[in-house]
Write a protein that holds these residues in place. Structure first.
Motif, PDB file in Angstrom:
ATOM      1  N   SER B 166       0.832  -1.205   0.000  1.00 60.32           N
ATOM      2  CA  SER B 166       0.000   0.000   0.000  1.00 60.32           C
ATOM      3  C   SER B 166       0.868   1.256   0.000  1.00 60.32           C
ATOM      4  CB  SER B 166      -0.917  -0.035   1.231  1.00 60.32           C
ATOM      5  OG  SER B 166      -1.757   1.076   1.241  1.00 60.32           O
ATOM      6  N   THR B 167       1.970   1.206   0.755  1.00 58.61           N
ATOM      7  CA  THR B 167       2.900   2.342   0.801  1.00 58.61           C
ATOM      8  C   THR B 167       3.507   2.593  -0.568  1.00 58.61           C
ATOM      9  OG1 THR B 167       3.423   1.977   3.129  1.00 58.61           O
ATOM     10  CG2 THR B 167       5.076   3.116   1.825  1.00 58.61           C
ATOM     11  N   THR B 170       1.065   4.298  -2.804  1.00 61.81           N
ATOM     12  CA  THR B 170       0.915   5.725  -2.504  1.00 61.81           C
ATOM     13  C   THR B 170       2.103   6.507  -3.055  1.00 61.81           C
ATOM     14  OG1 THR B 170      -0.245   5.119  -0.471  1.00 61.81           O
ATOM     15  CG2 THR B 170       0.493   7.397  -0.656  1.00 61.81           C
ATOM     16  N   VAL B 171       3.302   5.962  -2.863  1.00 59.13           N
ATOM     17  CA  VAL B 171       4.513   6.617  -3.397  1.00 59.13           C
ATOM     18  C   VAL B 171       4.397   6.763  -4.911  1.00 59.13           C
ATOM     19  CG1 VAL B 171       6.962   6.212  -3.875  1.00 59.13           C
ATOM     20  CG2 VAL B 171       6.090   5.935  -1.554  1.00 59.13           C
ATOM     21  N   ARG B 173       1.798   6.980  -6.748  1.00 59.81           N
ATOM     22  CA  ARG B 173       0.820   7.999  -7.141  1.00 59.81           C
ATOM     23  C   ARG B 173       1.388   9.399  -6.927  1.00 59.81           C
ATOM     24  NH1 ARG B 173      -4.696   7.104  -4.316  1.00 59.81           N
ATOM     25  NH2 ARG B 173      -5.282   8.815  -5.664  1.00 59.81           N
ATOM     26  N   ILE B 174       2.120   9.585  -5.842  1.00 61.27           N
ATOM     27  CA  ILE B 174       2.657  10.919  -5.549  1.00 61.27           C
ATOM     28  C   ILE B 174       3.708  11.303  -6.580  1.00 61.27           C
ATOM     29  CG2 ILE B 174       4.004  12.276  -3.896  1.00 61.27           C
ATOM     30  CD1 ILE B 174       2.554  10.774  -1.655  1.00 61.27           C
ATOM     31  N   SER B 177       2.606  11.789 -10.440  1.00 66.31           N
ATOM     32  CA  SER B 177       1.848  12.963 -10.870  1.00 66.31           C
ATOM     33  C   SER B 177       2.708  14.226 -10.893  1.00 66.31           C
ATOM     34  CB  SER B 177       0.641  13.165  -9.948  1.00 66.31           C
ATOM     35  OG  SER B 177       1.087  13.396  -8.639  1.00 66.31           O
ATOM     36  N   LEU B 191      10.376  11.294   0.217  1.00 61.37           N
ATOM     37  CA  LEU B 191       9.588  10.057   0.339  1.00 61.37           C
ATOM     38  C   LEU B 191      10.475   8.891   0.735  1.00 61.37           C
ATOM     39  CD1 LEU B 191       7.213  10.463  -2.729  1.00 61.37           C
ATOM     40  CD2 LEU B 191       6.520  10.353  -0.346  1.00 61.37           C
TER      41      LEU B 191
END
Lengths: 85, 503
Positions: B166-167, B170-171, B173-174, B177, B191
């Motif tokens: 999950s981490t 998220t990374v 996606r950050i 973008s 990060l």
């Protein structure tokens, strides 16, 4: 609000406990909600409050915001102490 | 076999064993005492047995009369009863107090005994029927406990992996973008520090000749001014990472290559928070992270190239427009510089600044095709001429709409002739309804017009023009933008740009 008051709320407690137990995790609000099983809007409010108190760090981009545990070792020790209580 | 069984749950009254205890007691018609003893290193702690007998036995007789409890222990200890239960994996009975019976039931997994259930205070004799029943019970309980323990272990293994996954998501996606390299690299470093819990992270990119690793960002939680050195590819631990494309790991440092079709650079972390060493788990996570970072960096580089091409095209277009419609005073570059300076101070982000830059480079688009006599008319335009200018401006600006990267500039180009009080054109927008970029361009364009010599008027000095701008704040101009403009003027920024770019 100090950490004692923050941890009085069960939701705040759950969120902080999650990050303390998983210090390397980076989660969105949706992710945190799925791990601790609470209402998403309440989780957002609680996370914002915890972030204001510097226990969580925000990582933002245009599309998504992730939250991770603070690097501050003093705060982490404080958190450890109060979570054990 | 090395399994950690969930022994606490076995001691729990709600556990499987005690569920079967009720069945057993119903079958026997008697109240028995049950306790579980773990087998550690092929033996049982007899003191633990004594403790459990004292604390857990429900039989009042045993509790109250110590000699009865001691009888139980004596019998169990005699002939090394427990050891034979463990070694032979066989149910063994013993004599309990007051001529009652006791029984030791080994619980095993694949032939190896991991615990013993002791039942005492059995009233009935242990005939074949009862022993047969107990044997079946033994198998069922053994299996269920093993399954419960395996499930627990699975959960313990899967849960952290699920969180790690999950981490990473998220990374992804950050960083996925973010297309501006200047924003992306510090983001990657921060990060990295967050998920690895390191104190320091450096990202170095290979230079064009692939001779050096040039540090682009260093973040150190302990030192805000931390910097890193340029490194020869192939030299030192980190240089070798770039050459060999192999991970380097020591107790307090992990360095990984960033790879696409070739080495893009190297990501290095140092000094885990709390003083711990980096472990194999950290390296696994970093490897996945480095792959994502490499893709994000490649995308950002492609985006930079694309932007460069578009900026060059816009520059050419702007130069062409300048030939058609020369700037009144400032060379176009100077105009753009002043607009950018005001834009930056206004807090625009990178993409907003880009849009403003393109709009200021193309400000003359709106004038292309408008007859010169109207453009340079000293007197006020007639209603018809005014409508023509408005209509034409809109049409010319729409010509650039197909160029995707210039789209954000269009509202600025259309509305930079609006006035703050709503008396401008083409739409009569007012105050915050006017796009911020347009409000900025409007101030700078008016300033430029004032310091230019025209056939119908003499130019003002820079100070006079600035005074005039100040006078018209709130009516023609946004007061906040005027304030920023004045700050830049007071610092000498405006004057320097004007002097170096006189048209």
């Amino acid at each position: 609000m100090n950490i004692k008051e923050l941890l009085k709320s069960e939701l705040h407690y759950k969120i902080l406990k999650f990050f303390k137990e998983n210090p390397s995790s980076l989660e969105t609000i949706k992710g945190i909600t799925s791990w601790i099983g609470e209402n998403k809007h309440k989780v957002k409010e609680a996370v914002d409050e915890i972030e204001k108190h510097n226990f969580l760090i925000k990582h933002e981009s245009d599309d998504v915001t992730g939250y991770g545990l603070t690097y501050d070792e003093k705060l982490i020790k404080k958190l450890d102490k109060y979570l054990k209580k | 076999m090395n399994k950690n069984y969930n022994l606490e749950s076995i001691s729990n009254k709600d556990s499987l064993i005690f569920k079967y205890k009720k069945v057993f007691n119903d079958f026997l018609g008697s109240k028995t005492c049950w306790f579980f003893l773990p087998v550690i290193d092929e033996s049982i702690d007899i003191n633990l047995l004594k403790e459990k007998l004292k604390c857990e036995c429900e039989c009042n007789i045993v509790k109250e009369k110590e000699r009865n409890y001691l009888k139980c222990i004596k019998d169990i200890e005699r002939d090394n009863l427990l050891n034979s239960v463990i070694k032979d994996n066989k149910i063994v009975s013993f004599k309990c107090h007051a001529d009652r019976n006791g029984i030791c039931i080994p619980l095993s997994d694949q032939g190896r005994v991991y615990g013993v259930v002791i039942i005492c205070n059995i009233l009935s004799s242990l005939d074949k029927k009862i022993l047969s029943f107990i044997n079946v019970l033994k198998e069922i309980i053994s299996d269920l406990i093993v399954k419960e323990a395996e499930l627990k272990k699975l959960k313990e293994t899967l849960h952290p992996r699920a969180i790690a996954l999950s981490t990473i998501h998220t990374v992804h996606r950050i960083i996925g973008s973010t297309l501006e390299l200047g924003e992306l690299l510090p983001k990657i470093a921060r990060l990295c520090i967050q998920i690895i819990r390191a104190n320091r992270c450096t990202i170095s990119l290979a230079d064009e000749n692939e001779k050096y690793l040039v540090p682009y960002v260093t973040i150190d939680l302990r030192d805000c001014e931390a910097k890193s050195r340029k490194i020869n590819i192939g030299k030192g631990n980190i240089g070798k990472v770039a050459e060999d494309t192999q991970i380097y790991k020591s107790k307090n440092c992990v360095s990984l290559p960033l790879l696409n079709d070739k080495v893009v650079g190297v990501l290095t972390v140092w000094d885990k928070q709390g003083g711990a060493n980096f472990d194999i788990y950290d390296v696994e996570i970093l490897a996945v992270f480095a792959e994502q970072a490499s893709v994000a960096i490649k995308n950002a580089e492609l985006y930079e190239e694309q932007k460069k091409m578009i900026v060059e095209s816009v520059n050419s277009l702007s130069a062409l427009l300048s030939v058609q419609i020369p700037s009144p005073y400032l060379h176009n570059v100077g105009f753009v510089e002043i607009v950018e300076a005001v834009g930056y101070k206004s807090g625009l982000n990178q993409s907003e600044l880009n849009a403003l830059r393109y709009a200021s480079m193309l400000r003359n688009v709106a004038r292309v095709g408008i007859p010169g006599e109207i453009l340079l008319k000293p007197d006020e335009l007639t209603k018809g001429e005014y409508e023509l200018v408005k209509q034409h401006s809109r049409e010319m600006v729409e010509l650039i709409r197909p160029l995707e990267i210039l789209k954000p500039a269009i509202p600025i180009l259309i509305h930079h002739r609006e006035k703050y009080d709503g008396s401008g054109y083409p739409s009569g927008l007012k105050e915050q309804d006017i796009p911020l970029g347009a409000r900025i361009m409007s101030v700078v364009e008016a300033f430029e017009a004032m310091i230019a010599d025209r056939p119908y008027k003499k130019s003002m000095t820079i100070s006079q023009a600035v005074k005039e701008i100040k006078k018209n704040k709130g009516t023609q101009f946004d007061p906040k933008i005027v304030k920023i403009f004045l700050e830049l003027f007071n610092k000498g920024v405006i004057e320097n740009i004007v002097k170096s770019h006189r048209g």
